[in-house]
Design a protein around this motif. Structure first.
Motif, short mmCIF file in Angstrom:
data_model
loop_
_atom_site.label_atom_id
_atom_site.label_comp_id
_atom_site.label_asym_id
_atom_site.label_seq_id
_atom_site.Cartn_x
_atom_site.Cartn_y
_atom_site.Cartn_z
N UNK A 125 8.71 -11.60 -16.50
CA UNK A 125 9.53 -10.42 -16.75
C UNK A 125 8.72 -9.30 -17.39
N UNK A 126 7.74 -9.67 -18.22
CA UNK A 126 6.84 -8.68 -18.82
C UNK A 126 6.01 -8.00 -17.72
N UNK A 127 5.44 -8.83 -16.84
CA UNK A 127 4.65 -8.28 -15.74
C UNK A 127 5.53 -7.44 -14.81
N UNK A 128 6.79 -7.83 -14.69
CA UNK A 128 7.75 -7.13 -13.85
C UNK A 128 8.04 -5.72 -14.37
N UNK A 148 0.82 -1.21 0.00
CA UNK A 148 0.00 0.00 0.00
C UNK A 148 0.86 1.26 0.00
N UNK A 149 2.18 1.08 0.10
CA UNK A 149 3.06 2.24 0.24
C UNK A 149 3.42 2.82 -1.13
N UNK A 150 3.45 4.11 -1.22
CA UNK A 150 3.81 4.83 -2.45
C UNK A 150 4.90 5.86 -2.13
N UNK A 151 5.93 5.98 -2.99
CA UNK A 151 6.24 5.05 -4.07
C UNK A 151 6.94 3.82 -3.51
N UNK A 152 7.16 2.85 -4.36
CA UNK A 152 7.77 1.59 -3.97
C UNK A 152 8.81 1.26 -5.03
N UNK A 153 9.98 0.80 -4.60
CA UNK A 153 11.05 0.51 -5.56
C UNK A 153 11.19 -0.99 -5.77
N UNK A 154 10.98 -1.40 -7.01
CA UNK A 154 11.12 -2.82 -7.37
C UNK A 154 12.35 -3.01 -8.26
N UNK A 155 12.96 -4.16 -8.09
CA UNK A 155 14.11 -4.53 -8.91
C UNK A 155 13.65 -5.52 -9.96
N UNK A 156 14.04 -5.26 -11.21
CA UNK A 156 13.64 -6.17 -12.29
C UNK A 156 14.63 -7.33 -12.36
N UNK A 157 14.23 -8.44 -11.80
CA UNK A 157 15.13 -9.59 -11.69
C UNK A 157 14.82 -10.68 -12.70
#
Length: 611
Positions: free
Chosen positions: A223-226, A206-215
């Protein structure tokens, strides 16, 4: 919500223009270090539009396809987004695939343009002679006489064309394993991918912003959804330089969440378990700390547990978390686990002991890919979560054993019986490209619904949680999450003269596939292998020196075919007798290999060879 991928991201471009969208690793001038550089949503849109104009100007209009053959980089992401704008379909390819597979995929998809980096350009050169039709090359780095440069493509200038895009339009062709050994092209539409994004919209954080790593690589559906999920949410997406550099680059990213295969969890938890099993004072304290934290999270902690965790136990767990932080950074909050069945103990260790929310899910390329997932709305250890769309469990006779529909909240348990999982919803693919025979095997029309047959066995409980019970077909995944098509490997390994029959075995508890081989006795006798008992056929068939020679031959064929390392044989099991109709290891008449019978018959040998 949005209905096309262009609509999905245009919302983020409008609402998050000044925020960071993507971070890319760049070398620090005058140093051997690398550092992440940010690209805002406004900058990302500008680059997307420039590329879309360039593609359109080069004749890639609606209905055409553009291929991608790179070892990472930001260019594949830009190609995806640009193609979405102009009705072009993107075809990402794995650079490590064998020449035969890559050539098939390029020809079969009919891509008119292929985006390559330097490694992709070299791979294309190796397989160019196999192609029936060579696409126009676009080189992302440097220059080549037979390729258009990336800079020339994006600097062509002009206005972004207005193209009518429908949710049902093709967006991606993703190649997945085929029964013939050659891959099938899964047709994913805009609606398929958008549906998957919307199904998990508020499921992770629920937190904004959020940092995701494309693994996850671009050629995987995950990977497309990532890419689309974090960008549609207005989050930050950190890119790895290449799939082989994920473990080094994630340290620089220090993400709050990323997708992973179970193997990474298994390694961390395995080290902890090894220390516990070693015993002694430290092993005993570690065991107590882990058990106390699990009881605390489950509401069963006593006063002693709380006191211990408030002192030495808390320090021990903090040290484990610190060791993990050395690998992935200190900010990790969420792990999404998929691609292979995970160890429930390892999942619970991360979720309960390390306070990292760990959600296991399940899916297939044909379903964009997510079909079920544990998430904020519900998590049950040992399961892949509740379905994200309508599912049913189907017995061999076609009867329905269980059912689940998240839309209505209706769930019917299958009890202790498992059956094939079928799913229906907007995420289900249109079909396999130019392959109605294979499409008809997996897509079933019932009234106004299209059901996809996953080929996987599941059961469902009264709360809707799905538990994986195995595969119906032969394809398997290794412990590292890599998908293996044994029939393709068998076709390659059968080229070795010493091989009479070969069956490739593997499962999710193994790190590599194991070839089970019956040797050609006559070829063996003239092979020149020293020490072979030429006149004793039984001893010859299983001789260690012959096994090593066979393995060398298989490795040579694997090298020639360009197989990735995880598909190359580390060991070989020589079978002590030939396959036969009488033994049931060959079918009557056609004398086809019977995999199940062979594995059952030689189970002890398989386990012994794996060690």
């Amino acid at each position: 919500m949005s209905r096309t991928l262009r609509d999905l991201l245009d919302r983020s471009f409008a609402e998050c223009a000044s925020q960071t969208a993507v971070r890319v690793l760049r070398p620090v001038e005058g140093s051997r270090e690398w550092r992440y550089e940010a690209m805002s949503y406004a900058e990302l849109k500008e680059r997307r539009d420039e590329l879309a104009v360039g593609l359109w100007g080069r004749g890639l209009v609606k209905g055409k396809r553009v291929g991608i053959l790179t070892d990472g980089g930001s260019e594949p992401l830009l190609v995806f987004l640009a193609a979405d704008c102009i009705g072009v379909s993107a075809v990402p390819l794995c650079i490590k695939s064998p020449d035969e597979v890559l050539a098939h995929s390029i020809d079969h998809s009919g891509v008119e343009m292929l985006v390559v980096d330097r490694r992709g350009y070299e791979r294309f050169g190796q397989l160019h002679a196999r192609l029936q039709h060579a696409p126009q090359l676009v080189l992302t780095e440097g220059e080549a006489a037979d390729a258009l440069s990336w800079d020339d493509l994006v600097q062509s200038g002009g206005e972004l064309p207005e193209v009518a895009i429908d949710p049902a339009d093709e967006s991606k062709i993703l190649y997945t394993s085929g029964s013939s050994g050659l891959p099938k092209g899964v047709i994913q539409t805009h609606a398929n991918i958008v549906a998957n994004v919307e199904e998990v919209w508020d499921a992770l954080s629920q937190r904004e912003p959020f940092r995701m790593f494309k693994s996850v690589p671009d050629y995987h559906s995950m990977g497309i959804l990532n890419i689309y999920y974090p960008l549609a949410k207005g989050w930050i997406l950190d890119l790895a330089r290449s799939p082989d550099r994920v473990l080094s680059d994630i340290r620089l990213s220090e993400p709050e969440g990323f997708l992973t295969v179970p193997l990474i969890l298994d390694k961390v938890y395995g080290n902890v378990r090894k220390k516990i099993e070693a015993g002694g004072l430290m092993g005993g304290l570690l065991k107590r700390a882990v058990a106390a934290k699990e009881r605390l999270v489950r509401g069963r902690a006593g006063i002693g547990d709380r006191l211990f965790l408030g002192t030495l136990g808390g320090f021990i767990i903090a040290k484990i978390r610190s060791e993990l932080a050395n690998r992935v950074g200190p900010n990790l909050e969420i792990l999404i686990v998929g691609s292979a069945k995970a160890d429930p103990e390892a999942l619970d260790f991360f979720h309960e002991v390390l306070d990292i929310k760990t959600y296991e899910g399940y899916g297939t390329t044909e379903c964009a890919p997510l079909i079920a997932a544990n998430h904020l709305g519900g998590r049950k250890s040992g399961t892949v979560g509740r379905p994200l769309q309508e599912v049913k469990i189907v017995a061999d006779d076609g009867s329905e054993l269980g059912y689940g529909d998240p839309g209505s909240g209706e769930y019917r348990s299958s009890g202790e019986r498992a059956g094939e999982l079928w799913t229906s919803g907007p995420n289900v693919m249109r079909g396999y490209l130019n392959d109605t025979e294979q499409t008809d095997k997996v897509l079933v029309a019932e009234g106004d619904k299209i059901w996809y047959r996953t080929g996987d066995l599941f059961d469902i409980d009264a709360e809707g949680f799905l538990t994986f019970r195995g595969r119906v077909g032969r394809q398997f995944k290794l412990r590292n999450g890599e998908f293996v098509n044994p029939e393709m490997l068998e076709r390659i390994f059968a080229r070795v003269p010493l091989v009479e029959h070969v069956l490739v075995y593997g499962d999710q508890q193994r790190d590599y596939p194991l070839p089970l081989v019956t040797v050609d006795v006559e070829e063996a006798r003239k092979s020149g292998v020293e020490g072979l008992p030429i006149d004793d056929e039984a001893a010859l068939r299983v001789h260690p020196s012959l096994a090593e020679r066979v393995r060398e031959g298989l490795l040579a064929e694997a090298q020639a075919a360009g197989l990735p390392s995880y598909q190359r044989p580390q060991r070989v099991a020589l079978l002590p007798e030939p396959l036969s109709e009488d033994a049931g290891t060959l079918t009557k008449g056609l004398k086809k290999v019977v995999p199940k019978a062979i594995v059952e018959h030689y189970r002890e040998l398989v386990d012994e060879t794996y060690g």
